[in-house]
Design an enzyme around this catalytic site. Structure first.
Site, short mmCIF file in Angstrom:
data_model
loop_
_atom_site.label_atom_id
_atom_site.label_comp_id
_atom_site.label_asym_id
_atom_site.label_seq_id
_atom_site.Cartn_x
_atom_site.Cartn_y
_atom_site.Cartn_z
N HIS A 65 0.82 -1.21 0.00
CA HIS A 65 0.00 0.00 0.00
C HIS A 65 0.86 1.26 0.00
O HIS A 65 0.43 2.29 -0.52
CB HIS A 65 -0.94 0.01 1.21
CG HIS A 65 -2.13 -0.88 1.04
ND1 HIS A 65 -3.39 -0.54 1.51
CD2 HIS A 65 -2.27 -2.09 0.45
CE1 HIS A 65 -4.25 -1.50 1.22
NE2 HIS A 65 -3.59 -2.46 0.59
N ASP A 66 2.03 1.19 0.59
CA ASP A 66 2.93 2.34 0.57
C ASP A 66 3.53 2.54 -0.82
O ASP A 66 3.46 3.62 -1.39
CB ASP A 66 4.05 2.15 1.60
CG ASP A 66 4.98 3.35 1.67
OD1 ASP A 66 4.47 4.49 1.72
OD2 ASP A 66 6.21 3.17 1.69
N SER A 75 5.14 7.16 3.13
CA SER A 75 4.07 8.17 3.25
C SER A 75 2.82 7.59 3.91
O SER A 75 2.00 8.33 4.45
CB SER A 75 3.73 8.75 1.88
OG SER A 75 3.47 7.74 0.92
N GLU A 87 -2.47 9.55 3.86
CA GLU A 87 -2.75 8.25 3.24
C GLU A 87 -3.28 7.25 4.26
O GLU A 87 -4.10 6.39 3.95
CB GLU A 87 -1.47 7.69 2.60
CG GLU A 87 -1.00 8.40 1.37
CD GLU A 87 0.30 7.82 0.83
OE1 GLU A 87 0.54 6.61 1.02
OE2 GLU A 87 1.07 8.59 0.23
N PRO A 159 -5.40 -1.17 -6.52
CA PRO A 159 -6.21 -2.19 -7.20
C PRO A 159 -7.14 -2.91 -6.23
O PRO A 159 -6.72 -3.35 -5.15
CB PRO A 159 -5.16 -3.15 -7.79
CG PRO A 159 -3.92 -2.91 -6.98
CD PRO A 159 -3.97 -1.46 -6.60
N HIS A 189 -1.04 -13.30 -0.78
CA HIS A 189 -2.33 -13.70 -0.21
C HIS A 189 -2.24 -15.05 0.50
O HIS A 189 -3.18 -15.45 1.18
CB HIS A 189 -3.40 -13.75 -1.30
CG HIS A 189 -3.86 -12.40 -1.75
ND1 HIS A 189 -4.83 -12.20 -2.70
CD2 HIS A 189 -3.47 -11.15 -1.37
CE1 HIS A 189 -5.03 -10.91 -2.89
NE2 HIS A 189 -4.21 -10.25 -2.09
N THR A 190 -1.12 -15.73 0.34
CA THR A 190 -0.93 -17.01 1.01
C THR A 190 -0.96 -16.84 2.54
O THR A 190 -1.19 -17.80 3.27
CB THR A 190 0.40 -17.67 0.58
OG1 THR A 190 0.46 -19.00 1.11
CG2 THR A 190 1.60 -16.89 1.08
N ASP A 233 -5.71 -18.19 2.07
CA ASP A 233 -5.15 -19.53 1.86
C ASP A 233 -5.75 -20.38 2.97
O ASP A 233 -5.42 -20.22 4.15
CB ASP A 233 -3.63 -19.48 1.97
CG ASP A 233 -2.97 -20.86 1.90
OD1 ASP A 233 -3.68 -21.88 1.99
OD2 ASP A 233 -1.74 -20.92 1.77
#
Length: 322
Positions: A65-66, A75, A87, A159, A189-190, A233
């Protein structure tokens, strides 16, 4: 033809910026100025991991995300001041965790080496160490990043979990990353989790036909609670391995984007390769993480070295735009 040439030049210019910045980073950047940097970071992450193995997922998310907003400049760590929303306050970042660990590491480093180690490098090193602790690759990561001077909630455009592969890929190519990089980085995502509202539409009113029906029924029960979450997962939920790819090949992807990886003809072969060989995934993951950590980095005299990761240094405060 003229427009194509302009676009090509813009793409080339973008890639050159990425390359030049990355070349100014180096493994062991703090060996002389603060030689204990990586040891301090590693020990703090180890202590946190021992009591909370989910810190790996938290740091991976924070790092992503950074880097995908203004580059890897920390940030995301800046706290809002009055009406100026940073942010950190943007919708996608309200569930980001790990700030306390980064602050703790920074405090220790400031005691040992004042105004030397950037918060951007702390995020990068801590993420690398957490991945290794969770069974993933222990890759050498270049350092030398500096901290950004701007943090605005309005700049956050990440995204989403329901995008198609072409839609998601656009976000990655805009940052100089490839399809292979995207499929690899989604492998994070695991160790990830998702709140039910991000995939509820795949469960009801009509179950998504691309999801394993047994899993769909199980998740429907889990998501009866409004605050419920699910592991992305379902097998090795706290281990950085290739099981995520094996699961989505069995139609056990939780988010739309997870399952889309196996349905899209461009990404499916990469998924198959990673699912079949954990070493191939591990090496690709290390390479992609290093590449992501190079996105639009500030080096040299650009930016600053924050004394407090959540607050700009006094001089920088005057450079913040609303």
């Amino acid at each position: 033809m003229k427009m194509k040439m302009i676009l090509s030049l813009l793409t080339f210019h973008c890639c050159v910026i990425h390359l030049v910045s990355a070349q100014l980073l180096q493994v062991g950047f703090y060996n002389t100025t603060c030689p204990q940097t990586e040891t301090i970071v590693r020990q703090a992450v180890q202590n946190q991991f021992n009591s909370d193995p989910s810190i790996t997922a938290a740091l991976l998310r924070m790092h992503f995300h950074d880097c995908f907003v203004r580059g890897c400049d920390a940030s995301i760590l800046i706290k809002s001041i009055g009406s100026k929303k940073s942010e950190r306050e943007a919708g996608p970042n309200k569930t980001v965790r790990g700030f306390e660990l980064i602050d703790k590491i920074k405090k220790t480093l400031e005691t040992s080496c004042p105004s030397t180690v950037s918060c951007a490098d702390i995020i990068t090193l801590a993420t690398r160490d957490s991945v290794a602790l969770a069974g993933g690759p222990n890759y050498p990561i270049p350092t030398g990043r500096r901290d950004g001077l701007i943090s605005n909630a309005a700049d956050v455009n990440l995204p989403g979990p329901s995008l198609t592969i072409p839609q998601a890929l656009q976000f990655f190519t805009n940052k100089g990353l490839t399809l292979n990089d995207m499929v690899t980085l989604l492998g994070a995502h695991t160790v990830g989790i998702a709140h039910c509202n991000f995939f509820q539409d795949r469960l009801s009113p009509v179950p998504d036909k691309t999801m394993d029906p047994t899993l769909a029924a199980q998740l429907l029960k889990t998501c009866a609670k409004s605050s419920a979450t699910a592991f992305l997962d379902q097998n090795t939920s706290f281990t950085v391995d290739n099981e995520y790819y094996r699961q989505i090949m069995l139609r056990k992807g939780i988010l739309t984007i997870d399952q889309e990886l196996t349905l899209d003809k461009s990404s499916a072969p990469i998924v198959t390769s990673f699912a079949a060989n954990k070493d191939v995934f591990s090496q690709s993951f290390a390479n992609a993480m290093i590449k992501m950590a190079n996105i639009d980095v500030l080096v040299g005299s650009a930016g600053e070295i924050r004394k407090n990761c959540g607050v700009f240094n006094q001089k920088a405060n005057r450079k913040v735009v609303n």
